[in-house]
Write a protein that holds these residues in place. Structure first.
Motif, PDB file in Angstrom:
ATOM      1  N   ARG A 181     -24.655  -0.570 -13.716  1.00  0.00           N
ATOM      2  CA  ARG A 181     -23.852  -0.457 -14.675  1.00  0.00           C
ATOM      3  C   ARG A 181     -22.590  -1.240 -14.808  1.00  0.00           C
ATOM      4  O   ARG A 181     -21.983  -1.627 -15.746  1.00  0.00           O
ATOM      5  CB  ARG A 181     -23.168   1.064 -14.522  1.00  0.00           C
ATOM      6  CG  ARG A 181     -24.276   2.134 -14.804  1.00  0.00           C
ATOM      7  CD  ARG A 181     -23.641   3.564 -14.805  1.00  0.00           C
ATOM      8  NE  ARG A 181     -24.522   4.383 -14.197  1.00  0.00           N
ATOM      9  CZ  ARG A 181     -24.615   4.669 -12.857  1.00  0.00           C
ATOM     10  NH1 ARG A 181     -23.590   3.868 -11.865  1.00  0.00           N
ATOM     11  NH2 ARG A 181     -25.480   5.378 -12.650  1.00  0.00           N
ATOM     12  N   ASP A 182     -22.488  -2.185 -13.792  1.00  0.00           N
ATOM     13  CA  ASP A 182     -21.462  -3.276 -13.595  1.00  0.00           C
ATOM     14  C   ASP A 182     -22.119  -4.547 -14.166  1.00  0.00           C
ATOM     15  O   ASP A 182     -21.445  -5.383 -14.268  1.00  0.00           O
ATOM     16  CB  ASP A 182     -20.825  -3.436 -12.336  1.00  0.00           C
ATOM     17  CG  ASP A 182     -20.165  -2.019 -11.739  1.00  0.00           C
ATOM     18  OD1 ASP A 182     -19.518  -1.365 -12.546  1.00  0.00           O
ATOM     19  OD2 ASP A 182     -20.169  -1.895 -10.678  1.00  0.00           O
ATOM     20  N   LEU A 183     -23.348  -4.347 -14.586  1.00  0.00           N
ATOM     21  CA  LEU A 183     -24.087  -5.380 -14.878  1.00  0.00           C
ATOM     22  C   LEU A 183     -24.551  -5.753 -16.465  1.00  0.00           C
ATOM     23  O   LEU A 183     -24.559  -4.567 -16.828  1.00  0.00           O
ATOM     24  CB  LEU A 183     -25.332  -5.950 -14.204  1.00  0.00           C
ATOM     25  CG  LEU A 183     -24.856  -6.106 -12.618  1.00  0.00           C
ATOM     26  CD1 LEU A 183     -26.211  -6.147 -11.854  1.00  0.00           C
ATOM     27  CD2 LEU A 183     -24.014  -7.345 -12.433  1.00  0.00           C
ATOM     28  N   PRO A 184     -24.772  -6.634 -17.070  1.00  0.00           N
ATOM     29  CA  PRO A 184     -24.332  -8.220 -16.721  1.00  0.00           C
ATOM     30  C   PRO A 184     -22.902  -8.260 -16.598  1.00  0.00           C
ATOM     31  O   PRO A 184     -21.892  -7.605 -17.578  1.00  0.00           O
ATOM     32  CB  PRO A 184     -25.075  -9.088 -17.653  1.00  0.00           C
ATOM     33  CG  PRO A 184     -25.001  -8.010 -19.281  1.00  0.00           C
ATOM     34  CD  PRO A 184     -25.130  -6.548 -18.514  1.00  0.00           C
ATOM     35  N   LEU A 185     -22.240  -9.069 -15.742  1.00  0.00           N
ATOM     36  CA  LEU A 185     -20.913  -9.275 -15.468  1.00  0.00           C
ATOM     37  C   LEU A 185     -20.733 -11.095 -16.114  1.00  0.00           C
ATOM     38  O   LEU A 185     -21.579 -11.530 -15.482  1.00  0.00           O
ATOM     39  CB  LEU A 185     -20.324  -9.217 -14.303  1.00  0.00           C
ATOM     40  CG  LEU A 185     -18.937  -9.611 -14.186  1.00  0.00           C
ATOM     41  CD1 LEU A 185     -18.176  -8.778 -15.252  1.00  0.00           C
ATOM     42  CD2 LEU A 185     -18.538  -8.829 -12.699  1.00  0.00           C
ATOM     43  N   ALA A 219     -28.904  -8.060 -13.583  1.00  0.00           N
ATOM     44  CA  ALA A 219     -29.749  -7.064 -12.665  1.00  0.00           C
ATOM     45  C   ALA A 219     -31.189  -7.777 -12.464  1.00  0.00           C
ATOM     46  O   ALA A 219     -31.832  -7.249 -11.282  1.00  0.00           O
ATOM     47  CB  ALA A 219     -29.688  -5.789 -13.390  1.00  0.00           C
ATOM     48  N   THR A 220     -31.722  -8.639 -13.229  1.00  0.00           N
ATOM     49  CA  THR A 220     -33.102  -9.260 -13.017  1.00  0.00           C
ATOM     50  C   THR A 220     -33.135 -10.707 -13.217  1.00  0.00           C
ATOM     51  O   THR A 220     -31.790 -11.308 -13.873  1.00  0.00           O
ATOM     52  CB  THR A 220     -33.915  -8.711 -14.006  1.00  0.00           C
ATOM     53  OG1 THR A 220     -33.445  -9.008 -15.430  1.00  0.00           O
ATOM     54  CG2 THR A 220     -34.200  -6.965 -14.051  1.00  0.00           C
ATOM     55  N   LEU A 221     -33.938 -11.334 -12.451  1.00  0.00           N
ATOM     56  CA  LEU A 221     -34.199 -12.738 -12.750  1.00  0.00           C
ATOM     57  C   LEU A 221     -34.535 -13.282 -14.194  1.00  0.00           C
ATOM     58  O   LEU A 221     -33.782 -14.220 -14.568  1.00  0.00           O
ATOM     59  CB  LEU A 221     -35.453 -13.123 -11.930  1.00  0.00           C
ATOM     60  CG  LEU A 221     -35.966 -14.706 -12.209  1.00  0.00           C
ATOM     61  CD1 LEU A 221     -35.185 -15.373 -11.745  1.00  0.00           C
ATOM     62  CD2 LEU A 221     -37.387 -14.648 -11.490  1.00  0.00           C
TER      63      LEU A 221
END
Lengths: 537, 537
Positions: A181-185, A219-221
Motif C-alpha cells: 500500500r506504500d507503493l508506488p512511491l 511492487a512489480t518489475l
C-alpha cells in the motif's frame, strides 16, 4: 587561488541582458582599453572579444572552422555561462539559467501530472552507502568528491558529495516502505550533483551540474519497466516539442548501461558537428538497490519482497545540446517555446522629434504582445546602434525581432525578422500593428520557427545516419563523422573493440527498428536489433 | 554508517500524501506489528507512533507539555521531514517540500519584479576565498565542510562547500563589472548551503539547508542601502501576507551583524513558545567584499571605485517558523495562501448504494473548486474511517475540510469545517453546492482563516512583549519567557553580559520606534532607539 584558475576566462565584457536601470550615456573610451587589456591577459581564452564602443557584436569563430571554439565563443558572447574558480566548474549566468528555468517549468508540470512529488534528499552521503551496490561503486568511485573535514574536525567517515542519489534514496525508502500500500512511491528532486570529471566542457560535462533526478519504487518489475519507459517518453516529447531536438530514443547496450541499472533507456541527440549527445536517461534498476539496502515490502499475499525501482534524469547538459543543435555562425538560435525572450523590439529613429512617436508605438506593441502571453523585450538603449542590437540579439538567439521606425509608425506597421532565416528572406515589411493581426502574425511566426528548427534538425540528422552491413562500412561512416546504424548481436568485447578502433560507441538500440531478419554486421550471426554507433560527447 | 545514525528516527509509518494509486484493500494485521517493532527499536524517537490500522492519528506530545517534542512529533506525523543518515541532515518530504515550493513561488515572482535575475554559482569555493574578508572567515570558519579529495586524489587546495556565496560571487562580479553602466548587477540563486552546526533541529538549524541568496552590486552606498531595505520589506510582506507571521523588522546590533556586513536587517518572529526566530535577513555589505576581491568600476567621472553591495536570504528555516507559529495540539495549521492543499473533501457513506451518489457529488464539488483556482484534494480511500481522516488532515494543517454524506447530497449542500476553529464552532452545515455560492463561501472562509491566523499571532506576540526600563525588569520578562523591549545604548560588552546572564540577545532595533527621548535601561545614558531582547532559536 591562482593554481585553481586553470581554465581560460569566458569573460565577455558585454552587458548582462536583464537590467533594471539602463545606462544613460555613451560608452567611454577607457572601457575599450580595459576590454583590450583583459583580452590580452586572457591569451588562451576563446575569442569572445566584443569590442566595447564598437558597433558590432564580437566575432565568434565560425562553426565550420572550429566547432568547439564556436561553442565556447557563443557561450561567452551570449552570456550563457562563465568558468568558476575551481577547475571544471561553471557559473550559469542569468540568460543561460533562464533557459534551464524554461526546461524546469515544462518538465516539473509533466512530472507532477504523471504522479511524482518533489522533495529533497541531503547531498552528503556516507561513503559506506556507495559501496553497497557493487557495480554502482565501480562506476562512481573514480569520480567522487569527498568531504573529510567538518566543523574543523577530521570526520570518522568520509562523506560523498552526491554524484547521484540512488543510495541515500534507498536508505530512506527502506524506512518509509512497509507494505504494497506504500507503493508506488514516486518522487523527484531538482538539485546539484558533483562528479570529478577530468575533461570538462561548459554545460556538457562539468564538475558540478544541475539536474532533476526521479526515483520510484514499485511492487512489480512490470510497473517499474512501464515507469522507466514513461519517463523516457516524457523526455522524448520534451526534446521534440519544446527543444526542437529530434532525439532518438532507445536502449543502452550492456556496456553503456548505468552503474547499478538492469536497463538504461536514453535519448540521443545529434549535435551540429554530428557527435552524439546523451541528453537524458531513464533506468530500470530492477532490485539491485533494494537488495543492497533491504528495501522490502509485504505484498498482498503477505510475502516480503524487494521493491522494483527506476531512476531518471535530465541535466543542464541539455542547455549545451540546444546550443549545439540549433546555433549558427551568428550565435545561439533558440526554439521559441523555450526561449526566455521570444521577441525583441528595436526602435529606430534619427531625428530627436522622431523618438517620442516611435517609442510610443514600441510601448503599445510591447503591451499588445505581452497581453497575448508572448515573452517580449524592448531595447531602447541609446548607447547602441540598431545594427549593433540586431547582431546582439541574433547572438542571443531570440527567435523574432521587430523593428519600428518613423515610417512604420506612419504606416501603422512593423518590420518582422526571423532569427532562423538570414538576411532579407527572413524579413517581412508592413506587418500591421492592429493588435489581433499583429498577435496572430507573431504567434504564427513563432510556430513556424519552432517547426522549422525541428524539421531542419531532422533533415540534418537523417542525412547523417548511414545504414551499414559490415564493419568496414561502419568504419567508413564513423570516419566521415556520421552515425552508423546496423544489425548487432556481437559481444561486449567486440563493442569495446569498435570503440578502441573507431572511438564510436553504441549510442542505443533505437526503439524504432526495421522489419525483417537481420544479420550482425560484425559476426554474421542473426541479430534481433539494429544499434546506432557514433562518436559522442 | 551506524556511527552516523546518531539522531532518533522521525519515521512515521503513515502513508505519503500524494499518491497516484490508491491501495485497494484493508490494512493487514502485520503492518501493525511492524509498526510496533519499529517504535520499540526507536526508543529515543519522538512519539510519532501512529497506530496503523487504528482509527486515530498517532498522538503528538501536547504543545503545552513539551514544545520541542510537540514540534518534532508534528514534523513526523504530518510527514514534513525525516532525519538523513548523516548527523544533522534532513530529508524534506513531499508535503514539507510543497510548503517550501509555495514560499519559492511567491518570492521568485517578487524578486523578478524588483529587477533580479536567477543564476547559479558553483558550490565549491577555494578555501583561500573565505580567508579574504577578515570578519567573514572569523564567522564562518568553525562551520565549514571541506572537500579534500577529488577523483581519488588529495587536492592541492581544500574546497569549501558553500556556506554562503559572497566570496565566489565577488570573484565573478570582479570579472563582469567594469563600468558604472554594468551596475546595478542584481542576481539571486536558489541553492543548498552547508554549515557544520553542532546542535541541529529539523528546518530550524540543519547541517545542510535550502535557501535563496540574493547578491547585488551598486554604484553608491545609498543605492545599496535602498536595496537592502527593499528586500527586508519584501520578506516582511511575505511573512505577514502569505505566512501570516507578524514578524518585527529591524536592524541587528553590531554584535549580531552578519560576518562581513556593515548592517544587517532582520525579520524576527515569535514562535509558539515565545522564543524568537530570525526568519530572514538582508545585509548592507558596504565595500567589505568589493575591497577584499577588488570589485571595482569606473564611475561617470572616470574614477575607479569599489562597488557597494548587498546580500539577503530566506531559507527552509521559514517552514519551521510556520509550524511553530500556527500549530496546535492537533498538529500543523497552514495559512491558506501557502497551504499546498487548501481544501480536503471527505466523502461519507455507510450503505453500498450511497457510495456512488456521494462520490458523484464529491467529484462535482472538486471540479467546481479546482476551476475556481482552489487547491483541493479528495480522500475517498476506503481503508480509513472519516474520523481517522478528520484527524489526519487536521494534523496536516489543511485549512478547510468539506464533508459530503448522503443527506448532504439530498439537500444539495455540504458541511464545511475550519481547521483553525476546533469542534462544532468551526463547522457550518448546509452550505449550498451551487457553484457560485460554494466558491464564494470557500474563498471567503480561506480569507477568514488567513486573516484570523495573522490576528491571533499578532495578539500573541503583543501580549508577550514587555516594555522594560531597567535591567531588573528585563531579567524578569526574559525569565517569564517573554520578549523585553527597552531603550538601549550600552556597549557590546554589556550586550554580551545580558546574553550570559539571561540567555537573551538583541533580536533587533525595530524599525518602528516609540516617540520621545529615551534613557538606556542599562546605563541610564541617552538612547536613540529601543531594542528587543529575547531568547532565540
Amino acid at each position: 587561488m591562482a593554481s585553481l584558475l586553470r581554465l581560460p576566462s569566458l569573460l565577455s565584457p558585454s552587458k548582462p541582458l536583464l537590467r533594471r536601470r539602463l545606462p544613460a550615456a555613451r560608452l567611454a573610451a577607457p572601457a575599450t582599453s580595459r576590454s583590450q587589456a583583459s583580452a590580452a591577459a586572457g591569451a588562451a581564452a576563446p575569442a569572445a572579444s566584443e569590442t566595447r564602443g564598437g558597433d558590432r557584436e564580437g566575432q565568434v569563430t565560425p562553426r565550420s572552422v572550429d566547432f568547439n571554439a564556436w561553442y565556447t565563443d557563443v557561450i561567452a558572447a551570449a552570456e550563457l555561462a562563465d568558468y568558476g574558480p575551481v577547475r571544471g566548474t561553471m557559473v550559469i549566468r542569468p540568460y543561460g539559467y533562464a533557459i534551464w528555468e524554461a526546461i524546469q517549468d515544462y518538465l516539473n508540470v509533466k512530472f507532477k501530472e504523471t504522479g511524482h512529488s518533489n522533495m529533497y534528499f541531503p547531498q552528503f552521503i556516507p561513503y559506506s552507502f556507495i559501496e553497497k551496490e557493487a557495480s554502482h561503486v565501480e562506476g562512481f568511485s573514480p569520480e567522487l568528491a569527498l568531504v573529510t573535514i567538518g566543523g574543523g574536525k577530521e570526520l570518522e567517515e568520509k562523506l560523498v558529495v552526491r554524484p547521484t542519489s540512488e543510495t541515500i534514496v534507498n536508505h530512506m525508502f527502506t524506512k518509509w516502505i512497509q507494505s504494497y500500500r506504500d507503493l508506488p512511491l514516486m518522487i523527484n528532486q531538482w538539485v546539484n550533483v558533483t562528479r570529478w570529471e577530468m575533461r570538462t566542457k561548459p554545460f556538457i560535462r562539468t564538475l558540478e551540474f544541475l539536474w532533476q533526478e526521479g526515483h520510484t519504487a514499485h511492487a512489480t518489475l512490470e510497473e517499474a519497466e512501464k515507469e522507466a519507459m514513461q519517463m523516457i517518453d516524457v523526455y522524448t516529447k520534451f526534446a521534440y516539442e519544446q527543444a526542437a531536438i529530434p532525439v532518438i530514443p532507445g536502449r543502452k547496450s550492456r556496456v553503456e548501461t548505468f552503474a547499478g541499472a538492469n536497463r538504461t533507456y536514453t535519448i540521443e541527440a545529434m549535435m551540429g558537428d554530428k557527435k552524439a549527445l546523451q541528453a537524458g536517461t531513464s533506468h530500470n534498476l530492477g532490485q539491485n538497490f533494494s537488495r543492497a539496502f533491504g528495501t522490502q515490502f509485504m505484498d498482498e499475499n503477505g510475502q516480503i519482497e524487494h521493491v522494483w525501482q527506476t531512476s531518471w534524469a535530465i541535466s543542464t547538459r541539455f542547455v549545451g545540446g540546444i546550443i549545439m543543435t540549433h546555433g549558427d555562425d551568428a550565435g545561439l538560435m533558440l526554439p521559441p517555446r523555450i526561449a526566455p525572450i521570444q521577441v525583441v523590439i528595436v526602435p529606430i529613429w534619427k531625428k530627436g522629434d522622431e523618438k517620442a512617436v516611435v517609442l510610443e508605438s514600441v510601448d503599445s506593441v510591447q503591451k499588445i504582445l505581452k497581453e497575448a502571453g508572448i515573452r517580449v523585450k524592448v531595447d531602447d538603449s541609446e548607447l547602441r546602434t540598431p545594427g549593433w542590437k540586431f547582431n546582439h540579439y541574433e547572438m542571443k538567439g531570440i527567435p523574432v525581432r521587430i523593428e519600428i521606425g518613423p515610417r512604420d509608425v506612419t504606416n501603422n506597421s512593423v518590420v518582422v525578422s526571423r532569427r532562423d532565416v538570414p538576411g532579407k528572406q527572413g524579413k517581412e515589411f508592413g506587418v500591421s500593428m492592429d493588435p489581433s493581426i499583429l498577435v496572430n502574425h507573431i504567434k504564427g511566426r513563432l510556430e513556424d520557427i519552432q517547426a522549422s528548427l525541428l524539421q531542419k534538425a531532422i533533415t540534418f540528422r537523417d542525412s547523417n545516419i548511414v545504414d551499414v552491413s559490415s564493419y568496414g562500412e561502419l568504419k567508413e561512416a564513423i570516419a566521415e563523422g556520421k552515425w552508423a546504424r546496423g544489425p548487432w548481436s556481437a559481444s561486449d568485447a567486440d563493442e569495446l573493440k569498435v570503440k578502441e578502433e573507431t572511438s564510436a560507441t553504441i549510442r542505443c538500440y533505437p526503439f524504432e527498428q526495421p522489419e525483417g531478419t537481420k544479420k550482425c554486421f560484425m559476426t554474421g550471426n542473426p541479430a534481433e536489433e539494429v544499434a546506432i554507433f557514433a562518436k559522442s560527447y
